[in-house]
Enzyme design. Structure first.
Site, PDB file in Angstrom:
ATOM      1  N   TYR A  66       0.606  -1.295   0.011  1.00  0.00           N
ATOM      2  CA  TYR A  66      -0.026   0.081   0.083  1.00  0.00           C
ATOM      3  C   TYR A  66       0.813   1.244   0.010  1.00  0.00           C
ATOM      4  O   TYR A  66       0.501   2.065  -0.461  1.00  0.00           O
ATOM      5  CB  TYR A  66      -0.893  -0.037   1.064  1.00  0.00           C
ATOM      6  N   LYS A 119       2.725 -15.546   1.823  1.00  0.00           N
ATOM      7  CA  LYS A 119       3.172 -16.106   0.919  1.00  0.00           C
ATOM      8  C   LYS A 119       4.905 -16.325   0.535  1.00  0.00           C
ATOM      9  O   LYS A 119       5.575 -15.659  -0.301  1.00  0.00           O
ATOM     10  CB  LYS A 119       2.800 -15.517  -0.527  1.00  0.00           C
ATOM     11  N   ASP A 158      -3.004 -17.971   0.347  1.00  0.00           N
ATOM     12  CA  ASP A 158      -4.107 -18.559  -0.701  1.00  0.00           C
ATOM     13  C   ASP A 158      -4.766 -19.882  -0.224  1.00  0.00           C
ATOM     14  O   ASP A 158      -6.200 -19.840  -0.249  1.00  0.00           O
ATOM     15  CB  ASP A 158      -3.288 -18.982  -1.880  1.00  0.00           C
ATOM     16  N   ASP A 189      -6.430  -7.064   3.416  1.00  0.00           N
ATOM     17  CA  ASP A 189      -7.699  -6.380   2.750  1.00  0.00           C
ATOM     18  C   ASP A 189      -8.642  -7.341   2.047  1.00  0.00           C
ATOM     19  O   ASP A 189      -9.779  -7.616   2.019  1.00  0.00           O
ATOM     20  CB  ASP A 189      -7.065  -5.544   1.611  1.00  0.00           C
ATOM     21  N   ASP A 199     -12.438  -9.355   3.547  1.00  0.00           N
ATOM     22  CA  ASP A 199     -13.650  -9.229   2.702  1.00  0.00           C
ATOM     23  C   ASP A 199     -14.380 -10.308   2.664  1.00  0.00           C
ATOM     24  O   ASP A 199     -15.432 -10.728   2.749  1.00  0.00           O
ATOM     25  CB  ASP A 199     -13.541  -8.683   1.286  1.00  0.00           C
TER      26      ASP A 199
END
Ligand code: IPM
Ligand code: MG
Length: 372
Positions: free
Chosen positions: A143, A194, A227, A251, A255
């Protein structure tokens, strides 16, 4: 009367002002009953601020945010501002506040209210009783990493670069918040990164392991690739307690977690800075996880629960009003148990109400519970 507590309300764009109106209804109830008095200031942020001042947040508002005990934010953005310069797009206001106030710890609880177990797109048994926290690092990573550019290569091609950066201290402090939260809950942290493709993932895991070994051996720790973590979140979310992850993964995963609870309109969040050693206070901003929902803005149908529950987190984390926060949670559950639903949650046999009616019902339940 307890001493005044300073709030800065930033309603923002889209449904922001509609859901913020329900926070004001709650503040009026607190004032009326003498439970608490808040000093309230309001300011513009996002697209509305751009229209008035050609920036997404003004320096004056940032200064007010620094001075406030808590900032309460609605939502930023909308299609009206799709073509404004990148630096002053509505979201830039929110990102500047997060960065300038040092709000590195973003707590996003996903709780399934009993009345809503059937509102989720997943089966009842998968989500019933769900109570997890996504802890998202909020001031680092891709970000804010530089360079962040689009360059014209001159051969008809362009090149876009975003940069993911994490320093040890940034990972340490977010890991600590995760372990502290877990100690008060079911004592389990799942760290997601990751490391199989990203150096930041390699360092993330290493630092989380170090902090754990040094300071939090009593807390359970597991690691998951982000993932696979996303997959596990929809397969069996109840395996988690506190998930700690970076800014971008957080983020996305939050959601997903929001939807487990039935609607994006249900998920609150708290963004906290470091505790000041002298004052014991920390900067804080509270906002719903949902966005400005331009498609339903102005219609009075938005779900105010995520916004109200975000204010509930302010009561808990900034004002030491855990009792009132519990009361608010109970009031939300009670309004839902009465069968009241905003349009995003509607199902057979329930009563669809608008934003204001839902807010009124929740404050009414609060009044009833406070008197009981
Ligand atoms: C969120 C939002 C923001 C983010 C946007 C509005 C910049 O999606 O808070 O989750 O990406 O952090
Ligand atoms: Mg988001």
């Amino acid at each position: 009367m307890p001493s005044a507590k300073k709030l800065l309300l930033l309603a923002g764009d889209g449904i922001g002002p509609e859901v913020m109106a329900e926070v004001k209804r709650l503040l009026a109830f607190f004032a009326r009953t003498g439970i608490a008095r808040f000093d309230v200031e309001e300011a513009l942020i996002g697209g509305g601020c751009y229209d008035a001042h050609k920036v997404a947040v003004t320096d004056e508002t940032v200064a007010k945010a620094h001075a406030a005990d808590a900032v309460i934010l609605g939502a930023c953005g909308g299609p009206k501002w799709d073509n404004v310069p990148y630096d002053v797009r509505p979201e830039a206001g929110l990102l500047r506040l997060r960065k300038d106030l040092g709000l590195f710890a973003n707590i996003r609880p996903a709780i399934s209210y009993p009345a809503l177990a059937d509102a989720s797109s997943l089966k009842r048994e998968v989500v019933e009783g769900l109570d997890i926290i996504i802890l998202r690092e909020l001031t680092g990573g891709v970000y804010f990493g530089e360079p962040k550019t689009i360059t014209d290569l001159g051969n008809g091609q362009k090149r876009a670069v975003d940069t993911q950066i994490y320093d040890t201290y940034e990972i340490e402090r977010i890991a600590r918040v995760g372990f502290e939260l877990a100690r008060e809950r079911r004592n389990k942290v799942t760290s997601m990164e990751k490391r199989n493709v990203m150096k930041t993932g390699v360092l993330w895991r290493e630092v989380v392991e170090d902090v754990h070994a040094r300071e939090y051996k009593d807390v359970g720790l597991e690691h998951m690739l982000a993932d696979a973590g996303g997959m596990q979140l929809v397969r069996w979310p109840k395996q988690f307690d506190v998930i700690v992850t970076d800014n971008l993964f957080g983020d996305m995963l939050s959601d997903i977690a929001a939807m487990l609870t039935g609607s994006l309109g249900m998920l609150p969040s708290a963004s906290l800075g470091e505790v000041d050693a002298k004052t014991k206070r920390r900067k804080a901003l509270y906002e719903p996880v949902h966005g400005s929902a331009p498609d339903i803005a102005g219609k009075g149908v938005a779900n105010p629960i995520a916004m109200l529950a975000s204010f509930g987190m302010a009561l808990r984390y900034s004002f030491n009003m855990g009792k009132e926060a519990d009361l608010l949670d109970a009031a939300i559950a009670a309004a839902l148990a009465r069968g009241l639903r905003t349009a995003d949650l509607k199902s057979d046999g329930t009563t669809v109400v608008g934003t204001a009616e839902m807010g009124e019902a929740i404050v009414g339940e609060m009044e009833r519970l406070a008197a009981a």
